[in-house]
Design a protein around this motif. Structure first.
Motif, PDB file in Angstrom:
ATOM      1  N   VAL A  65       4.929 -92.667  38.904  1.00 15.97           N
ATOM      2  CA  VAL A  65       6.344 -92.923  38.614  1.00 15.97           C
ATOM      3  C   VAL A  65       7.026 -91.630  38.159  1.00 15.97           C
ATOM      4  CG1 VAL A  65       7.924 -94.149  37.054  1.00 15.97           C
ATOM      5  CG2 VAL A  65       6.024 -95.368  38.134  1.00 15.97           C
ATOM      6  N   VAL A  66       6.372 -90.883  37.274  1.00 13.96           N
ATOM      7  CA  VAL A  66       6.952 -89.629  36.777  1.00 13.96           C
ATOM      8  C   VAL A  66       7.201 -88.651  37.925  1.00 13.96           C
ATOM      9  CG1 VAL A  66       6.464 -87.573  35.366  1.00 13.96           C
ATOM     10  CG2 VAL A  66       5.999 -89.850  34.449  1.00 13.96           C
ATOM     11  N   SER A  67       6.262 -88.554  38.841  1.00 17.42           N
ATOM     12  CA  SER A  67       6.406 -87.588  39.938  1.00 17.42           C
ATOM     13  C   SER A  67       7.330 -88.088  41.047  1.00 17.42           C
ATOM     14  CB  SER A  67       5.041 -87.236  40.525  1.00 17.42           C
ATOM     15  OG  SER A  67       4.419 -88.382  41.073  1.00 17.42           O
ATOM     16  N   PHE A  68       7.560 -89.392  41.133  1.00 16.01           N
ATOM     17  CA  PHE A  68       8.426 -89.932  42.183  1.00 16.01           C
ATOM     18  C   PHE A  68       9.905 -89.755  41.855  1.00 16.01           C
ATOM     19  CE2 PHE A  68      10.880 -93.378  44.115  1.00 16.01           C
ATOM     20  CZ  PHE A  68      10.577 -93.186  45.460  1.00 16.01           C
ATOM     21  N   TYR A  69      10.285 -90.041  40.620  1.00 13.84           N
ATOM     22  CA  TYR A  69      11.700 -90.003  40.245  1.00 13.84           C
ATOM     23  C   TYR A  69      12.100 -88.617  39.756  1.00 13.84           C
ATOM     24  CZ  TYR A  69      11.731 -95.053  40.644  1.00 13.84           C
ATOM     25  OH  TYR A  69      11.640 -96.330  41.121  1.00 13.84           O
ATOM     26  N   ALA A  70      13.148 -88.061  40.377  1.00 18.85           N
ATOM     27  CA  ALA A  70      13.618 -86.718  40.016  1.00 18.85           C
ATOM     28  C   ALA A  70      14.141 -86.657  38.587  1.00 18.85           C
ATOM     29  CB  ALA A  70      14.703 -86.269  40.990  1.00 18.85           C
ATOM     30  N   PHE A  71      14.512 -87.793  38.024  1.00 17.83           N
ATOM     31  CA  PHE A  71      15.027 -87.823  36.660  1.00 17.83           C
ATOM     32  C   PHE A  71      13.971 -87.383  35.650  1.00 17.83           C
ATOM     33  CE2 PHE A  71      17.432 -89.159  33.075  1.00 17.83           C
ATOM     34  CZ  PHE A  71      16.532 -89.762  32.203  1.00 17.83           C
ATOM     35  N   PHE A  72      12.711 -87.688  35.937  1.00 17.69           N
ATOM     36  CA  PHE A  72      11.636 -87.347  35.007  1.00 17.69           C
ATOM     37  C   PHE A  72      11.141 -85.933  35.264  1.00 17.69           C
ATOM     38  CE2 PHE A  72      11.023 -92.078  35.305  1.00 17.69           C
ATOM     39  CZ  PHE A  72      11.536 -92.356  34.048  1.00 17.69           C
ATOM     40  N   THR A  73      10.711 -85.277  34.198  1.00 21.03           N
ATOM     41  CA  THR A  73      10.197 -83.921  34.333  1.00 21.03           C
ATOM     42  C   THR A  73       8.939 -83.742  33.498  1.00 21.03           C
ATOM     43  OG1 THR A  73      10.686 -81.560  34.125  1.00 21.03           O
ATOM     44  CG2 THR A  73      11.714 -83.016  32.505  1.00 21.03           C
ATOM     45  N   THR A  74       8.009 -82.990  34.036  1.00 20.97           N
ATOM     46  CA  THR A  74       6.794 -82.648  33.304  1.00 20.97           C
ATOM     47  C   THR A  74       6.910 -81.245  32.712  1.00 20.97           C
ATOM     48  OG1 THR A  74       5.749 -81.803  35.312  1.00 20.97           O
ATOM     49  CG2 THR A  74       5.333 -84.122  34.733  1.00 20.97           C
ATOM     50  N   LEU A  75       8.051 -80.617  32.924  1.00 25.88           N
ATOM     51  CA  LEU A  75       8.307 -79.284  32.381  1.00 25.88           C
ATOM     52  C   LEU A  75       9.386 -79.370  31.317  1.00 25.88           C
ATOM     53  CD1 LEU A  75       8.460 -77.319  35.750  1.00 25.88           C
ATOM     54  CD2 LEU A  75       6.535 -77.453  34.162  1.00 25.88           C
ATOM     55  N   PRO A  76       9.254 -78.591  30.278  1.00 28.62           N
ATOM     56  CA  PRO A  76      10.282 -78.611  29.234  1.00 28.62           C
ATOM     57  C   PRO A  76      11.641 -78.210  29.794  1.00 28.62           C
ATOM     58  CG  PRO A  76       8.361 -77.361  28.519  1.00 28.62           C
ATOM     59  CD  PRO A  76       8.184 -77.656  29.982  1.00 28.62           C
ATOM     60  N   ARG A  77      12.683 -78.817  29.282  1.00 27.86           N
ATOM     61  CA  ARG A  77      14.055 -78.484  29.662  1.00 27.86           C
ATOM     62  C   ARG A  77      14.831 -78.137  28.405  1.00 27.86           C
ATOM     63  NH1 ARG A  77      15.617 -83.333  33.779  1.00 27.86           N
ATOM     64  NH2 ARG A  77      14.648 -82.476  35.633  1.00 27.86           N
ATOM     65  N   GLY A  78      15.860 -77.328  28.608  1.00 28.96           N
ATOM     66  CA  GLY A  78      16.729 -76.983  27.493  1.00 28.96           C
ATOM     67  C   GLY A  78      17.607 -78.155  27.103  1.00 28.96           C
ATOM     68  N   LYS A  79      18.328 -77.971  26.012  1.00 30.55           N
ATOM     69  CA  LYS A  79      19.234 -79.004  25.522  1.00 30.55           C
ATOM     70  C   LYS A  79      20.259 -79.365  26.584  1.00 30.55           C
ATOM     71  CE  LYS A  79      22.576 -79.844  21.844  1.00 30.55           C
ATOM     72  NZ  LYS A  79      23.274 -79.267  20.686  1.00 30.55           N
ATOM     73  N   HIS A  80      20.749 -78.348  27.306  1.00 26.68           N
ATOM     74  CA  HIS A  80      21.726 -78.555  28.373  1.00 26.68           C
ATOM     75  C   HIS A  80      21.146 -78.019  29.682  1.00 26.68           C
ATOM     76  CE1 HIS A  80      24.657 -79.389  25.257  1.00 26.68           C
ATOM     77  NE2 HIS A  80      24.388 -78.226  24.697  1.00 26.68           N
ATOM     78  N   VAL A  81      21.248 -78.802  30.733  1.00 22.93           N
ATOM     79  CA  VAL A  81      20.755 -78.388  32.044  1.00 22.93           C
ATOM     80  C   VAL A  81      21.944 -77.933  32.883  1.00 22.93           C
ATOM     81  CG1 VAL A  81      19.530 -79.081  34.131  1.00 22.93           C
ATOM     82  CG2 VAL A  81      18.814 -79.984  31.895  1.00 22.93           C
ATOM     83  N   ILE A  82      21.894 -76.669  33.310  1.00 24.69           N
ATOM     84  CA  ILE A  82      22.924 -76.094  34.180  1.00 24.69           C
ATOM     85  C   ILE A  82      22.428 -76.248  35.610  1.00 24.69           C
ATOM     86  CG2 ILE A  82      24.191 -74.024  34.858  1.00 24.69           C
ATOM     87  CD1 ILE A  82      23.517 -72.919  32.006  1.00 24.69           C
ATOM     88  N   ARG A  83      23.218 -76.911  36.443  1.00 22.17           N
ATOM     89  CA  ARG A  83      22.870 -77.072  37.857  1.00 22.17           C
ATOM     90  C   ARG A  83      23.917 -76.346  38.689  1.00 22.17           C
ATOM     91  NH1 ARG A  83      22.019 -81.965  35.400  1.00 22.17           N
ATOM     92  NH2 ARG A  83      19.863 -82.672  35.433  1.00 22.17           N
ATOM     93  N   VAL A  84      23.467 -75.386  39.459  1.00 20.85           N
ATOM     94  CA  VAL A  84      24.373 -74.651  40.337  1.00 20.85           C
ATOM     95  C   VAL A  84      24.181 -75.190  41.740  1.00 20.85           C
ATOM     96  CG1 VAL A  84      25.025 -72.392  41.254  1.00 20.85           C
ATOM     97  CG2 VAL A  84      24.245 -72.602  38.876  1.00 20.85           C
ATOM     98  N   CYS A  85      25.277 -75.642  42.350  1.00 19.29           N
ATOM     99  CA  CYS A  85      25.222 -76.200  43.696  1.00 19.29           C
ATOM    100  C   CYS A  85      24.999 -75.086  44.707  1.00 19.29           C
ATOM    101  CB  CYS A  85      26.519 -76.939  44.014  1.00 19.29           C
ATOM    102  SG  CYS A  85      26.482 -77.687  45.660  1.00 19.29           S
ATOM    103  N   MET A  86      24.014 -75.272  45.571  1.00 18.29           N
ATOM    104  CA  MET A  86      23.723 -74.309  46.625  1.00 18.29           C
ATOM    105  C   MET A  86      23.957 -74.926  48.005  1.00 18.29           C
ATOM    106  SD  MET A  86      23.010 -71.692  44.879  1.00 18.29           S
ATOM    107  CE  MET A  86      22.222 -70.532  45.980  1.00 18.29           C
ATOM    108  N   GLY A  87      24.720 -76.022  48.044  1.00 19.73           N
ATOM    109  CA  GLY A  87      25.076 -76.635  49.321  1.00 19.73           C
ATOM    110  C   GLY A  87      25.918 -75.678  50.145  1.00 19.73           C
ATOM    111  N   THR A  88      26.118 -75.994  51.395  1.00 23.64           N
ATOM    112  CA  THR A  88      26.791 -75.087  52.319  1.00 23.64           C
ATOM    113  C   THR A  88      28.156 -74.632  51.823  1.00 23.64           C
ATOM    114  OG1 THR A  88      25.625 -76.129  54.168  1.00 23.64           O
ATOM    115  CG2 THR A  88      27.561 -74.792  54.706  1.00 23.64           C
TER     116      THR A  88
END
Length: 159
Positions: A65-88
């Protein structure tokens, strides 16, 4: 980054409380994992094993379940997650330069976390705001029509 995979006594107590509340309930795994990830910031292996044991599941069921859903992470994350869009649309309007600038200014690689644990940096395929390209999101907040300077200003002014 959480430099050592340690869970405090208080975190373990909170994790035990979550497991106890859901024990024996059908369909409890995802809500338990979500609450436990909120406590720890991520789902290290020893926490996954404790959840499995507490819910009478196999560790492989939990990891599946942890590896299937992108919401879950096995790596530590910061308080705020910055996502930069790399779409076309974002890419052709300068998203690569924004990402490079953020990496330099924050001293973090994509997939990493700042030393103060305030930010994690991710490159994503699409944030669904092509009309505002280039775009980045911090948590649930989206920022568009960016350039490298504006992007770092947003980050520096982020609480």
């Amino acid at each position: 980054m959480r430099w050592v995979e340690t869970i405090s006594k208080e975190e373990w107590e909170r994790i035990e409380g979550v497991i106890s509340r859901y024990r024996g309930r059908h369909g409890a795994l995802i809500p338990v994992l979500k609450e436990v990830q909120d406590i720890c910031g991520y789902l290290p292996r020893k926490v996954q094993h404790r959840v499995a044991e507490g819910l009478h599941l196999s560790p492989s069921q939990v990891y599946g379940v942890v590896s299937f859903y992108a919401f879950f992470t096995t790596l530590p994350r910061g308080k705020h997650v910055i996502r930069v869009c790399m779409g076309t649309a974002c890419y052709v309007k300068g998203a690569r330069e924004i990402l490079d600038h953020l990496q330099r200014e924050l001293g973090v690689e994509v997939g990493g976390m700042t030393r103060d644990r305030k930010f994690s940096l991710e490159a994503v395929r699409c944030l669904g705001a092509c009309g505002l390209a280039p775009v980045m999101a911090i948590g649930q907040e989206t920022f568009g029509i960016l350039d490298p300077k504006k992007a770092i200003e947003v980050v520096r002014n982020y609480p």
